[in-house]
Design a protein around this motif. Structure first.
Motif, PDB file in Angstrom:
ATOM      1  N   LEU A 180       0.754  -1.260   0.064  1.00 59.43           N
ATOM      2  CA  LEU A 180      -0.089  -0.156   0.038  1.00 59.43           C
ATOM      3  C   LEU A 180       0.683   1.236   0.008  1.00 59.43           C
ATOM      4  O   LEU A 180       1.780   1.388   0.689  1.00 59.43           O
ATOM      5  N   ILE A 237      -9.111   1.898  -6.971  1.00 63.21           N
ATOM      6  CA  ILE A 237      -7.682   2.012  -6.778  1.00 63.21           C
ATOM      7  C   ILE A 237      -6.982   1.494  -7.860  1.00 63.21           C
ATOM      8  O   ILE A 237      -7.240   0.274  -8.535  1.00 63.21           O
ATOM      9  N   GLY A 255      -3.304   0.191  -9.748  1.00 64.06           N
ATOM     10  CA  GLY A 255      -1.963  -0.207  -9.066  1.00 64.06           C
ATOM     11  C   GLY A 255      -1.423  -1.316 -10.231  1.00 64.06           C
ATOM     12  O   GLY A 255      -1.799  -1.219 -11.419  1.00 64.06           O
ATOM     13  N   LEU A 299      -0.584  -0.940  -4.554  1.00 69.52           N
ATOM     14  CA  LEU A 299      -1.655  -0.003  -4.555  1.00 69.52           C
ATOM     15  C   LEU A 299      -1.224   1.281  -4.567  1.00 69.52           C
ATOM     16  O   LEU A 299      -0.732   1.765  -3.677  1.00 69.52           O
TER      17      LEU A 299
END
Length: 421
Positions: free
Chosen positions: A24, A52, A54, A63
């Motif tokens: 994260l 999100i 990523g 992420l």
């Protein structure tokens, strides 16, 4: 987590070693925090959901970016606005081409016991059209009060979705897995890039120096101004009523760059001292809660050890060895020869003070020199503008400035002054 056994959407199987590894990034946390803050201050009633972006390399998921999303509400069913969401995802893909980012999950607010039935439509939408292994970042607003400035667990949980049968068995191939979605909690780690560290540091400085300042408000009393449609200019009403405009301007305290850096440094040091104090209190509380039988010290008049008290903890030898190693390292912070250390410290303080005084003396000498130069210029200008009465009379006769000026032995001679008189 607490209460997960009562939630039917939480899987009974724990995450195994081959589960997804989630990394994260702080930008996702900042985006979610900003979205929740704005939504709360504006008193909006729309659900807080977002996507999100990523990367996913095998079982590793990063992420990296997040953005809020427009939703379509159909009764009690909430989904992403399909057309709006598709266009927004394409726009983000055009911006983030290197490295290529794609939809890896979404975020929303959930109770502390996990996702609810109302969260399933959006998750199914992502599983069907964008990512078959989409994850859910659940933010628990009820746990925000438990987070302190000294740190602590973030009030969020990361889930992956798995397909399970009615009795908790894993889904067999061929069945509709989206009808039996269960969520399984994943461990995550915070990962920060160099560019993110700069932006996060900038945001942290701004947050540390931020002050609540009310905007300048302009209030007009009701019925105090009327709009003339023909002239399209405001006109004052008749009678004693006058348009009164009250401007409330709040003072804004602006800090210089040096002050901001100093404040940020002091805040960082204060937080470090607070964290150290909290850790010391934790060690002290742990040692006080241990049973007296864990100490090799005779207690009581008969020099016998006491039995384990009710509620006392049993010593963990690994923790005790860590505390002992920390205590053994404390003498390293104190110099062996304290007298020599104090002498050296005093000598350095004197050198710094002397250098500061020399700088002050140099500035004083420069200021005095500037004053002397200005005084000389003023006095010279006064001498040039000042003329004697004899010079004025010679000027009237045309002797000064003409051909007869060289014949005068002295402009101020007594004889010539008597003749002119």
């Amino acid at each position: 987590m607490a209460g997960s056994s009562q939630n039917p959407l939480i899987s009974a199987h724990k995450a195994e070693s081959g589960a997804l590894q989630v990394h994260l990034h702080p930008l996702v946390l900042l985006t979610i925090s900003d979205y929740i803050t704005r939504h709360t201050l504006r008193n909006l009633d729309t659900p807080i959901v977002g996507a999100i972006l990523g990367q996913q390399n095998g079982r590793e998921v990063t992420l990296e970016h997040a953005f809020e999303c427009k939703v379509a509400v159909d009764g009690s069913v909430v989904r992403f606005d399909s057309e709006w969401f598709r266009k927004r995802v394409e726009q983000y893909k055009q911006v983030h081409k290197s490295p290529v980012l794609d939809i890896v999950g979404w975020f929303t607010l959930t109770p502390s016991d996990g996702p609810q039935e109302r969260h399933l439509p959006i998750h199914r939408q992502l599983l069907k059209f964008y990512n078959e292994s989409a994850i859910l970042v659940a933010v628990h607003t009820s746990e925000l009060s438990l987070v302190t400035s000294n740190g602590g667990k973030l009030p969020l949980t990361v889930y992956e979705s798995v397909a399970e049968g009615p009795e908790g068995q894993m889904e067999v191939e061929g069945e509709d897995s989206q009808d039996r979605i269960r969520f399984r909690e994943l461990n995550y780690s915070i990962e920060t890039g160099e560019a993110e560290m700069i932006s996060v540091d900038f945001v942290a400085r701004g947050g540390g120096n931020a002050t609540a300042v009310n905007n300048a408000s302009t209030t007009v009393e009701p019925s105090s101004m009327e709009m003339d449609i023909d002239s399209k200019e405001p006109s004052l009403p008749k009678g004693k009523g006058r348009a009164t405009v009250k401007e409330e301007v709040q003072p804004v305290n602006s800090l210089s760059t040096e002050d901001e850096e100093l404040m940020a440094s002091l805040i960082a040091k204060a937080n470090a001292v607070k964290m150290l104090h909290s850790r010391i209190r934790l060690f002290s509380t742990y040692l006080q809660s241990l049973s007296p039988s864990n100490y090799n010290v005779p207690l009581g008049k008969d020099h016998t050890t006491m039995d384990t008290a009710e509620g006392a903890l049993t010593a963990n030898h690994s923790i005790m060895r860590s505390i002992q190693a920390l205590v053994n390292g404390l003498p390293l912070l104190v110099p062996a020869d304290q007298a020599a250390f104090h002498r050296e410290n005093l000598a350095e303080k004197k050198e710094v003070t002397i250098i500061a005084l020399l700088g002050l003396m140099n500035r004083s000498i420069k200021d005095m020199r500037d004053v002397g130069i200005k005084h000389f210029i003023v006095e010279n200008q006064k001498a040039q503008t000042k003329k004697s009465p004899a010079d004025d009379k010679f000027a009237k006769m045309g002797l000064i400035g003409g051909d007869y000026e060289d014949l005068l032995p002295s402009r101020t001679g007594t004889m010539m002054s008597a003749m002119l008189d």
